[in-house]
Motif scaffolding. Structure first.
Motif, PDB file in Angstrom:
ATOM      1  N   GLU A 191       0.832  -1.206   0.000  1.00 60.85           N
ATOM      2  CA  GLU A 191       0.000   0.000   0.000  1.00 60.85           C
ATOM      3  C   GLU A 191       0.867   1.256   0.000  1.00 60.85           C
ATOM      4  OE1 GLU A 191      -2.263  -3.404   1.161  1.00 60.85           O
ATOM      5  OE2 GLU A 191      -0.401  -2.603   2.009  1.00 60.85           O
ATOM      6  N   GLU A 192       1.976   1.214   0.723  1.00 61.02           N
ATOM      7  CA  GLU A 192       2.876   2.367   0.758  1.00 61.02           C
ATOM      8  C   GLU A 192       3.631   2.518  -0.553  1.00 61.02           C
ATOM      9  OE1 GLU A 192       3.956   2.342   5.536  1.00 61.02           O
ATOM     10  OE2 GLU A 192       5.042   1.030   4.149  1.00 61.02           O
ATOM     11  N   VAL A 193       4.104   1.420  -1.084  1.00 61.77           N
ATOM     12  CA  VAL A 193       4.862   1.449  -2.340  1.00 61.77           C
ATOM     13  C   VAL A 193       3.992   1.939  -3.486  1.00 61.77           C
ATOM     14  CG1 VAL A 193       5.851  -0.077  -4.094  1.00 61.77           C
ATOM     15  CG2 VAL A 193       6.594  -0.274  -1.718  1.00 61.77           C
ATOM     16  N   ASN A 194       2.721   1.579  -3.454  1.00 59.58           N
ATOM     17  CA  ASN A 194       1.821   1.857  -4.564  1.00 59.58           C
ATOM     18  C   ASN A 194       1.366   3.310  -4.623  1.00 59.58           C
ATOM     19  OD1 ASN A 194       0.438   0.929  -6.849  1.00 59.58           O
ATOM     20  ND2 ASN A 194      -1.462   0.660  -5.692  1.00 59.58           N
ATOM     21  N   LYS A 195       1.815   4.141  -3.694  1.00 60.50           N
ATOM     22  CA  LYS A 195       1.426   5.546  -3.701  1.00 60.50           C
ATOM     23  C   LYS A 195       2.090   6.306  -4.844  1.00 60.50           C
ATOM     24  CE  LYS A 195       0.433   5.802   1.264  1.00 60.50           C
ATOM     25  NZ  LYS A 195       0.852   6.373   2.573  1.00 60.50           N
ATOM     26  N   GLU A 196       3.201   5.782  -5.350  1.00 60.78           N
ATOM     27  CA  GLU A 196       3.897   6.398  -6.474  1.00 60.78           C
ATOM     28  C   GLU A 196       4.088   5.362  -7.578  1.00 60.78           C
ATOM     29  OE1 GLU A 196       7.421   8.644  -5.503  1.00 60.78           O
ATOM     30  OE2 GLU A 196       6.745   8.896  -3.435  1.00 60.78           O
ATOM     31  N   GLN A 197       4.306   5.829  -8.805  1.00 57.25           N
ATOM     32  CA  GLN A 197       4.503   4.937  -9.935  1.00 57.25           C
ATOM     33  C   GLN A 197       5.729   4.053  -9.713  1.00 57.25           C
ATOM     34  OE1 GLN A 197       2.857   4.274 -12.872  1.00 57.25           O
ATOM     35  NE2 GLN A 197       4.447   2.723 -13.220  1.00 57.25           N
ATOM     36  N   VAL A 198       5.576   2.758  -9.922  1.00 58.38           N
ATOM     37  CA  VAL A 198       6.690   1.811  -9.874  1.00 58.38           C
ATOM     38  C   VAL A 198       6.996   1.382 -11.304  1.00 58.38           C
ATOM     39  CG1 VAL A 198       7.477  -0.438  -9.058  1.00 58.38           C
ATOM     40  CG2 VAL A 198       6.072   1.000  -7.569  1.00 58.38           C
ATOM     41  N   ASP A 199       8.253   1.568 -11.714  1.00 62.06           N
ATOM     42  CA  ASP A 199       8.644   1.238 -13.086  1.00 62.06           C
ATOM     43  C   ASP A 199       9.126  -0.202 -13.213  1.00 62.06           C
ATOM     44  OD1 ASP A 199       8.292   3.976 -14.150  1.00 62.06           O
ATOM     45  OD2 ASP A 199       9.923   4.443 -12.771  1.00 62.06           O
TER      46      ASP A 199
END
Length: 294
Positions: A92-100
């Motif tokens: 949930e925390e990681v998904n707050k910004e775009q992951v390439d």
């Protein structure tokens, strides 16, 4: 070779001692958005694996923001909770910004059926999230088997003895961006008790074997529909990793032999002959460059 790393990460001091200029690798917040790489680290000794992957990613000419993903359903027994709380984040925390890009490491659970791994359901959720939200994913060793099973139903098979050593491997499509600059043969560290088989992979239209070894079998598989790669070995391994594993297992397992093509003159006292690092650096650089070109 700019990287944005979590402040205080133990890997930073190690890489500084290897003459990687960490100060230049840390980029400012107002710079152009770096490529964001997330590592789901399933290995027990987190700091060692962090260093192995950051070392390889540091060779890319592109700025990167590297962060670490943790499982909520599993507690690490070999890494202090303070380390996990400080450097690792939930999905949930990681998904707050775009992951390439996502890297999913191996895990020491080969002998357990996938459905009996205590974090299997959460891992499936992460795989599905990556499939919908991440440009490219590298699945490493057991994670490659897990990804192939989850998405395509491909089984794993037990080996009569551990596949252990540094094996000559042939890239089957040198024109692929992942193999830019590769020679006709490269070497891949292998350390596994199970395998996937080519005949199962060949039945799946979306999958293509792009590297294999006459001795260790299927080495790299790619998805035709996505930029996802399943790597059965450990290109990220440090020079002494197989030596550590070999000495750890001596007298404890009867299915582990001297790692092939690893020690000088096949003598552990002579130390390892490192033959895979240049291609390992190239592989990970090419992967990052491929993400940037999407």
């Amino acid at each position: 070779m700019p990287l944005r790393l979590p402040d205080g990460l133990p890997a930073i001091d190690i890489l500084k001692r290897e003459n990687i200029d960490i100060e230049e690798m840390l980029v400012k917040k107002d710079d152009k958005r770096p490529i964001r790489i997330v590592i789901l680290n399933l290995m027990p000794f987190k700091a060692t694996t962090e260093t192995d992957f950051i070392r390889l990613l540091s060779h890319s000419p592109l700025p990167m923001d590297i962060s670490f993903l943790k499982l909520k359903s599993h507690t690490s027994k070999h890494t202090p909770q303070e380390h996990m709380d400080r450097f690792y984040h939930t999905l949930e925390e990681v998904n707050k910004e775009q992951v390439d890009g996502l890297i999913v490491t191996g895990a020491p659970v080969e002998d357990i059926p996938f459905e009996e791994v205590d974090y299997w359901r959460e891992l499936q959720e992460i795989f599905n999230w990556a499939h919908e939200n991440v440009r490219s994913t590298l699945y490493i060793c057991w994670a490659a088997q897990a990804g192939l099973y989850h998405f395509y139903g491909i089984p794993k098979y037990p080996l009569p003895k551990k596949m252990f050593g540094i094996f000559p491997t042939t890239p089957l499509k040198l024109n692929l961006p992942l193999f830019r600059g590769f020679d006709d043969v490269f070497r891949m560290p292998q350390s596994c008790h199970t395998e996937v088989r080519r005949e199962d992979i060949d039945r799946i239209d979306d999958l293509e074997v792009i590297a294999e070894s006459a001795e260790s079998g299927v080495s790299i598989i790619r998805s035709r529909s996505r930029q996802d790669f399943f790597i059965t070995g450990h290109m990220e391994y440090a020079p002494n990793t197989l030596d550590t594993e070999y000495r750890r297992d001596l007298g404890k397992r009867d299915d582990v032999e001297l790692p092939k093509y690893y020690y000088r003159e096949d003598n552990p006292e002579n130390g390892p002959l490192v033959t895979w690092r240049a291609h390992a650096n190239l592989l990970f650089t090419n992967w990052v460059m491929g993400i940037n070109e999407m």
